[in-house]
Design a protein around this motif. Structure first.
Motif, PDB file in Angstrom:
ATOM      1  N   MET A   1       9.002   8.839 -18.771  1.00  0.00           N
ATOM      2  CA  MET A   1       8.391   8.789 -17.439  1.00  0.00           C
ATOM      3  C   MET A   1       8.899   9.955 -16.619  1.00  0.00           C
ATOM      4  SD  MET A   1       8.531   5.685 -14.599  1.00  0.00           S
ATOM      5  CE  MET A   1      10.243   5.990 -14.141  1.00  0.00           C
ATOM      6  N   SER A   2       8.016  10.603 -15.883  1.00  0.00           N
ATOM      7  CA  SER A   2       8.417  11.694 -15.026  1.00  0.00           C
ATOM      8  C   SER A   2       9.240  11.163 -13.877  1.00  0.00           C
ATOM      9  CB  SER A   2       7.176  12.425 -14.492  1.00  0.00           C
ATOM     10  OG  SER A   2       6.367  11.539 -13.771  1.00  0.00           O
ATOM     11  N   ASN A   3      10.047  12.032 -13.267  1.00  0.00           N
ATOM     12  CA  ASN A   3      10.902  11.640 -12.153  1.00  0.00           C
ATOM     13  C   ASN A   3      10.053  11.308 -10.935  1.00  0.00           C
ATOM     14  OD1 ASN A   3      13.234  11.252 -10.622  1.00  0.00           O
ATOM     15  ND2 ASN A   3      13.238  13.395  -9.965  1.00  0.00           N
ATOM     16  N   VAL A   4      10.138  10.067 -10.473  1.00  0.00           N
ATOM     17  CA  VAL A   4       9.371   9.620  -9.317  1.00  0.00           C
ATOM     18  C   VAL A   4      10.364   9.158  -8.261  1.00  0.00           C
ATOM     19  CG1 VAL A   4       7.608   8.046  -8.457  1.00  0.00           C
ATOM     20  CG2 VAL A   4       7.476   8.895 -10.801  1.00  0.00           C
ATOM     21  N   SER A   5      10.514   9.911  -7.195  1.00  0.00           N
ATOM     22  CA  SER A   5      11.499   9.573  -6.167  1.00  0.00           C
ATOM     23  C   SER A   5      10.867   8.704  -5.093  1.00  0.00           C
ATOM     24  CB  SER A   5      12.075  10.852  -5.537  1.00  0.00           C
ATOM     25  OG  SER A   5      11.047  11.617  -4.951  1.00  0.00           O
ATOM     26  N   ALA A   6      11.686   7.798  -4.533  1.00  0.00           N
ATOM     27  CA  ALA A   6      11.227   6.891  -3.487  1.00  0.00           C
ATOM     28  C   ALA A   6      11.554   7.485  -2.128  1.00  0.00           C
ATOM     29  CB  ALA A   6      11.882   5.523  -3.664  1.00  0.00           C
ATOM     30  N   SER A   7      10.590   8.142  -1.527  1.00  0.00           N
ATOM     31  CA  SER A   7      10.788   8.720  -0.196  1.00  0.00           C
ATOM     32  C   SER A   7       9.673   8.225   0.712  1.00  0.00           C
ATOM     33  CB  SER A   7      10.782  10.253  -0.266  1.00  0.00           C
ATOM     34  OG  SER A   7       9.572  10.717  -0.830  1.00  0.00           O
ATOM     35  N   PHE A   8       9.840   6.995   1.189  1.00  0.00           N
ATOM     36  CA  PHE A   8       8.853   6.422   2.091  1.00  0.00           C
ATOM     37  C   PHE A   8       9.593   5.642   3.180  1.00  0.00           C
ATOM     38  CE2 PHE A   8       9.351   3.647  -1.626  1.00  0.00           C
ATOM     39  CZ  PHE A   8       9.732   2.447  -1.039  1.00  0.00           C
ATOM     40  N   PRO A   9       8.950   5.375   4.301  1.00  0.00           N
ATOM     41  CA  PRO A   9       9.613   4.678   5.412  1.00  0.00           C
ATOM     42  C   PRO A   9      10.176   3.322   4.989  1.00  0.00           C
ATOM     43  CG  PRO A   9       7.535   5.620   6.124  1.00  0.00           C
ATOM     44  CD  PRO A   9       7.582   5.784   4.637  1.00  0.00           C
ATOM     45  N   TRP A  10      11.311   2.960   5.584  1.00  0.00           N
ATOM     46  CA  TRP A  10      12.027   1.741   5.217  1.00  0.00           C
ATOM     47  C   TRP A  10      11.189   0.475   5.381  1.00  0.00           C
ATOM     48  CZ3 TRP A  10      12.435  -2.071   8.847  1.00  0.00           C
ATOM     49  CH2 TRP A  10      12.185  -1.709  10.171  1.00  0.00           C
ATOM     50  N   LYS A 154       2.882   7.853   1.845  1.00  0.00           N
ATOM     51  CA  LYS A 154       4.034   8.131   0.990  1.00  0.00           C
ATOM     52  C   LYS A 154       4.413   6.937   0.122  1.00  0.00           C
ATOM     53  CE  LYS A 154       6.187  11.784   3.743  1.00  0.00           C
ATOM     54  NZ  LYS A 154       7.422  12.209   4.450  1.00  0.00           N
ATOM     55  N   PHE A 155       4.318   5.727   0.668  1.00  0.00           N
ATOM     56  CA  PHE A 155       4.689   4.562  -0.132  1.00  0.00           C
ATOM     57  C   PHE A 155       3.718   4.360  -1.299  1.00  0.00           C
ATOM     58  CE2 PHE A 155       3.795   0.086  -1.110  1.00  0.00           C
ATOM     59  CZ  PHE A 155       4.975  -0.214  -1.777  1.00  0.00           C
ATOM     60  N   PHE A 156       2.414   4.384  -1.009  1.00  0.00           N
ATOM     61  CA  PHE A 156       1.448   4.133  -2.072  1.00  0.00           C
ATOM     62  C   PHE A 156       1.411   5.281  -3.078  1.00  0.00           C
ATOM     63  CE2 PHE A 156      -0.098   1.078   1.096  1.00  0.00           C
ATOM     64  CZ  PHE A 156      -0.116  -0.059   0.295  1.00  0.00           C
ATOM     65  N   GLU A 157       1.706   6.507  -2.626  1.00  0.00           N
ATOM     66  CA  GLU A 157       1.825   7.622  -3.565  1.00  0.00           C
ATOM     67  C   GLU A 157       2.987   7.364  -4.529  1.00  0.00           C
ATOM     68  OE1 GLU A 157       1.762  11.449  -5.469  1.00  0.00           O
ATOM     69  OE2 GLU A 157       0.277  10.077  -4.628  1.00  0.00           O
ATOM     70  N   TYR A 158       4.129   6.945  -3.978  1.00  0.00           N
ATOM     71  CA  TYR A 158       5.283   6.629  -4.826  1.00  0.00           C
ATOM     72  C   TYR A 158       4.973   5.472  -5.765  1.00  0.00           C
ATOM     73  CZ  TYR A 158       9.420   3.868  -5.950  1.00  0.00           C
ATOM     74  OH  TYR A 158      10.347   3.100  -6.599  1.00  0.00           O
ATOM     75  N   PHE A 159       4.392   4.414  -5.221  1.00  0.00           N
ATOM     76  CA  PHE A 159       4.134   3.205  -6.001  1.00  0.00           C
ATOM     77  C   PHE A 159       3.167   3.478  -7.146  1.00  0.00           C
ATOM     78  CE2 PHE A 159       2.109  -0.879  -6.906  1.00  0.00           C
ATOM     79  CZ  PHE A 159       3.216  -1.713  -7.009  1.00  0.00           C
ATOM     80  N   MET A 160       2.076   4.176  -6.854  1.00  0.00           N
ATOM     81  CA  MET A 160       1.077   4.435  -7.886  1.00  0.00           C
ATOM     82  C   MET A 160       1.579   5.447  -8.911  1.00  0.00           C
ATOM     83  SD  MET A 160      -1.355   2.358  -7.406  1.00  0.00           S
ATOM     84  CE  MET A 160      -2.489   3.009  -8.630  1.00  0.00           C
ATOM     85  N   ARG A 161       2.347   6.430  -8.484  1.00  0.00           N
ATOM     86  CA  ARG A 161       2.912   7.385  -9.454  1.00  0.00           C
ATOM     87  C   ARG A 161       3.850   6.666 -10.416  1.00  0.00           C
ATOM     88  NH1 ARG A 161       2.914  12.791  -9.663  1.00  0.00           N
ATOM     89  NH2 ARG A 161       5.002  12.725 -10.579  1.00  0.00           N
TER      90      ARG A 161
END
Length: 296
Positions: A1-10, A154-161
């Motif tokens: 899996m590619s590196n997927v960082s969690a950078s979204f509002p708390w 940002k959250f849904f981009e992180y989640f779906m990636r």
């Protein structure tokens, strides 16, 4: 899996925990939830009902209003199941996904890989399109890349990636497709594109009759195949029963024969294959997007 960082509002954390909790449930339980989503969509929210029935009416002009209404509700049922199946990608094992989404003729892809080729795989928003790339990553380890449009949230981009790459697939942002093809020229892999979105005038689409409508298609596959001499496959998917799909590969271009004067023959062949699949299982296409919002 590619590196997927969690950078979204708390404040998206509770939603993340909720979705992960739901994804941990067995599919049998998730399908009960899907039945509830279906009832809410069909008899409560009527999500994008006007768009759905207008699309179905245009695509199947010989069907009566009652038949279109029934197809619309069948689409809601299909869509509800696909929603929970996509969510399940967060926790499903590679073994279970291989059992549920089976490539019926993987040798078509493997034959191209044996020649060290990059293969363009053209899919659509039919069946469970999100299971195809992840399933391919379990059948062809290290060789499944998908072109996608990054989400602004940002959250849904992180989640779906994370969801899409968890089982080994890689993602390529749409704007980087050509750069990626140049950088990885000659690599043995498949690059998957969903090519049934509504192309606008700025995309210089290829126009053809599709489901009785004048329809513009993206032509990126034609250009990439011509430039890089890539084999091109059509990826069809059909539901066998709830939670189980067959994935069928059809060669559209061998990557060797001259392109000739008909520079859009690949896109035309894709449109014809997709049209046949939709007519065979009309409820399993994504009718909730405005497919014919652009005119020639």
């Amino acid at each position: 899996m590619s590196n997927v960082s969690a950078s979204f509002p708390w404040y998206y954390r509770p939603l993340s925990w909720l979705l992960m909790g739901l994804a941990s449930l067995p599919l049998a339980v998730l399908y009960v939830i899907a039945d509830g989503i279906y009832l809410l969509l069909a008899y409560g929210l009527r999500y994008r009902w006007k768009v759905i029935t207008e699309n179905l009416g245009k695509a199947f002009p010989k069907k009566s209003a009652a038949e279109v209404e029934r197809l619309g509700k069948d689409f809601y049922r299909h869509f509800s199941q696909v929603v929970v199946e996509i969510l399940k990608l967060q926790t499903i094992s590679a073994e279970e996904l291989r059992r549920r989404a089976r490539f019926q003729n993987p040798e078509v892809m493997e034959n191209a890989f044996q020649q060290g080729r990059t293969v363009l795989s053209l899919g659509s928003h039919a069946g469970n399109w999100e299971w195809i790339l992840s399933s391919a990553a379990t059948y062809f380890p290290g060789k499944s890349h998908g072109v996608y449009k990054p989400l602004s949230n940002k959250f849904f981009e992180y989640f779906m990636r994370r969801l899409r790459t968890r089982l080994g697939a890689e993602l390529v942002p749409m704007r980087d497709t050509l750069r990626d093809m140049i950088r990885q020229r000659g690599q043995t892999r498949t690059l998957a594109l969903l090519t049934d979105q509504a192309a606008g005038p700025e995309d210089q689409p290829y126009w053809t009759d599709f489901l009785h409508q004048d329809t513009g298609f993206y032509t990126g596959a034609d250009r990439l195949a011509a430039r890089f001499q890539c084999p091109v496959l059509y990826v069809g998917i059909r539901r066998v029963r709830r939670g189980y799909y067959d994935i069928i590969l059809t060669e559209l271009y061998d990557g060797v024969s001259p392109i000739g004067a008909d520079e859009h023959f690949i896109t035309e062949a894709f449109a014809r294959q997709l049209e046949r699949d939709i007519q065979a299982a009309p409820a399993e296409y994504l009718w909730s997007h405005r497919r014919w919002k652009h005119k020639r």
